[in-house]
Design an enzyme around this catalytic site. Sequence first.
Site, mmCIF file in Angstrom:
data_model
loop_
_atom_site.group_PDB
_atom_site.id
_atom_site.type_symbol
_atom_site.label_atom_id
_atom_site.label_comp_id
_atom_site.label_asym_id
_atom_site.label_seq_id
_atom_site.Cartn_x
_atom_site.Cartn_y
_atom_site.Cartn_z
ATOM 1 N N GLU A 118 32.278 56.917 12.530
ATOM 2 C CA GLU A 118 31.490 55.874 13.188
ATOM 3 C C GLU A 118 30.829 56.417 14.453
ATOM 4 O O GLU A 118 31.517 56.646 15.455
ATOM 5 C CB GLU A 118 32.398 54.694 13.554
ATOM 6 C CG GLU A 118 31.680 53.588 14.323
ATOM 7 C CD GLU A 118 32.581 52.402 14.675
ATOM 8 O OE1 GLU A 118 33.822 52.537 14.565
ATOM 9 O OE2 GLU A 118 32.044 51.353 15.051
ATOM 10 N N GLU A 123 31.217 55.849 24.976
ATOM 11 C CA GLU A 123 32.502 55.851 24.267
ATOM 12 C C GLU A 123 32.821 57.190 23.584
ATOM 13 O O GLU A 123 33.966 57.437 23.230
ATOM 14 C CB GLU A 123 32.544 54.702 23.252
ATOM 15 C CG GLU A 123 32.434 53.347 23.949
ATOM 16 C CD GLU A 123 32.628 52.167 23.026
ATOM 17 O OE1 GLU A 123 33.463 52.245 22.124
ATOM 18 O OE2 GLU A 123 31.913 51.170 23.214
ATOM 19 N N ASP A 168 27.624 50.701 13.112
ATOM 20 C CA ASP A 168 28.044 49.509 13.837
ATOM 21 C C ASP A 168 26.821 48.984 14.597
ATOM 22 O O ASP A 168 26.253 49.698 15.433
ATOM 23 C CB ASP A 168 29.175 49.915 14.792
ATOM 24 C CG ASP A 168 29.684 48.761 15.645
ATOM 25 O OD1 ASP A 168 28.846 47.980 16.148
ATOM 26 O OD2 ASP A 168 30.913 48.665 15.828
ATOM 27 N N PHE A 202 26.312 47.004 16.989
ATOM 28 C CA PHE A 202 26.400 47.005 18.456
ATOM 29 C C PHE A 202 26.031 48.381 19.018
ATOM 30 O O PHE A 202 25.177 48.492 19.906
ATOM 31 C CB PHE A 202 27.825 46.612 18.883
ATOM 32 C CG PHE A 202 28.192 46.982 20.292
ATOM 33 C CD1 PHE A 202 27.644 46.304 21.379
ATOM 34 C CD2 PHE A 202 29.091 48.015 20.536
ATOM 35 C CE1 PHE A 202 27.996 46.656 22.683
ATOM 36 C CE2 PHE A 202 29.442 48.365 21.844
ATOM 37 C CZ PHE A 202 28.893 47.690 22.917
ATOM 38 N N HIS A 203 26.641 49.422 18.481
ATOM 39 C CA HIS A 203 26.332 50.775 18.959
ATOM 40 C C HIS A 203 24.894 51.157 18.607
ATOM 41 O O HIS A 203 24.215 51.827 19.382
ATOM 42 C CB HIS A 203 27.308 51.793 18.360
ATOM 43 C CG HIS A 203 28.737 51.536 18.721
ATOM 44 N ND1 HIS A 203 29.205 51.615 20.006
ATOM 45 C CD2 HIS A 203 29.808 51.175 17.960
ATOM 46 C CE1 HIS A 203 30.502 51.323 20.026
ATOM 47 N NE2 HIS A 203 30.895 51.061 18.795
ATOM 48 N N HIS A 261 30.058 47.792 10.530
ATOM 49 C CA HIS A 261 30.568 46.808 11.483
ATOM 50 C C HIS A 261 29.368 46.029 11.991
ATOM 51 O O HIS A 261 28.398 46.634 12.454
ATOM 52 C CB HIS A 261 31.235 47.495 12.678
ATOM 53 C CG HIS A 261 32.570 48.092 12.371
ATOM 54 N ND1 HIS A 261 33.199 48.980 13.224
ATOM 55 C CD2 HIS A 261 33.412 47.900 11.323
ATOM 56 C CE1 HIS A 261 34.377 49.319 12.710
ATOM 57 N NE2 HIS A 261 34.528 48.692 11.546
ATOM 58 N N ARG A 277 27.969 41.886 21.114
ATOM 59 C CA ARG A 277 29.216 41.737 20.348
ATOM 60 C C ARG A 277 29.650 40.296 20.169
ATOM 61 O O ARG A 277 30.823 40.000 19.959
ATOM 62 C CB ARG A 277 30.348 42.603 20.919
ATOM 63 C CG ARG A 277 30.088 44.074 20.672
ATOM 64 C CD ARG A 277 31.325 44.913 20.883
ATOM 65 N NE ARG A 277 31.323 46.062 19.981
ATOM 66 C CZ ARG A 277 32.175 47.073 20.057
ATOM 67 N NH1 ARG A 277 33.109 47.077 20.982
ATOM 68 N NH2 ARG A 277 32.116 48.063 19.207
ATOM 69 N N GLU A 335 32.710 42.577 13.230
ATOM 70 C CA GLU A 335 33.496 43.111 14.354
ATOM 71 C C GLU A 335 32.923 42.565 15.654
ATOM 72 O O GLU A 335 32.141 43.226 16.344
ATOM 73 C CB GLU A 335 33.473 44.651 14.357
ATOM 74 C CG GLU A 335 34.434 45.224 15.397
ATOM 75 C CD GLU A 335 34.364 46.746 15.528
ATOM 76 O OE1 GLU A 335 35.425 47.370 15.508
ATOM 77 O OE2 GLU A 335 33.255 47.289 15.631
HETATM 78 MN MN MN Z 1 32.781 49.396 15.330
#
Ligand code: MN
Length: 281
Positions: free
Chosen positions: A141, A147, A174, A176-177, A200, A206, A236
Amino acid sequence: LKDWSNDFSTYIPKAAKLGFEVIEINTPGLLQLSAKEVVDLKKLADDNNIEITYSLGLGAQHNLSSPDETVRKNGVKFVSDILKQVSLAKGKVLSGIIYGSWKDHPDNAYHSRPEAFQNSVKSIQQIIKVAEDLDITYCVEPVNRFENFLLNTAEQAVELCRAVDSPNIKVLLDSFHMCIEEEGMAVAIETAGSYLAHMHIAENHRRPVGLGGLINWDEVFNALRKVGYKGILVLEHFCIPGGSIGQDVGVLRDLVPDISEEGIDRDNRKALAFVKEKLKR
Ligand SMILES: [Mn+2]
């Protein structure tokens, strides 16, 4: 949830009652379970018609991209042990920050990245043999720059997959990322293409999908259709501040107006209905 939890007997039936078909488990807790408890977990999921997927972000002591060989060895052993537990529960997908470690910001990150990337490839090449034997898909991921420094984009994740060179290594994207790191949602999904095996989804901040945010979900779902995506969509979202989850993922305010359990249940139902509607078209 407010805190990380292994309370499967509460949350698996709850997920089923809310209409979900899959629950994703933060996996390190699995190592604390006996073989019998893992088999019981699988039975509980089966009884509720719930499939379990497994995710984690490795800690610094298990950093697969570390310059320290001892740390990498620890990581290879830790993830291999997790894969065995996942297999015991007949799990098919392990995903997350399973190429380096979560919140890894080495000094001189930009310059140390090529070496870290090679270290990660070497570590995963050992682990992936276990995943192949157990028929588990290993989904890396990419996450935002705050992060991890190794994989931030779909393109970088595909580069890692190519270097590892196994049918079992795939990509998890994902939303969000993606909002932080990608050129666009569709272009990232198309870049991941046939490597994309897990997703995700949440809004850019989020909040649950469909409850307001910056993402054009028609673009996302059209791109998923275009690449023939057959994987699972995991909702998520992180809404509740004040507990261990809020602390770890940076939820510093109520992300939805009502963070009572009833409110969160209602939002989960709404988000699920939103996704099902998008999948119909
Ligand atoms: Mn995720």
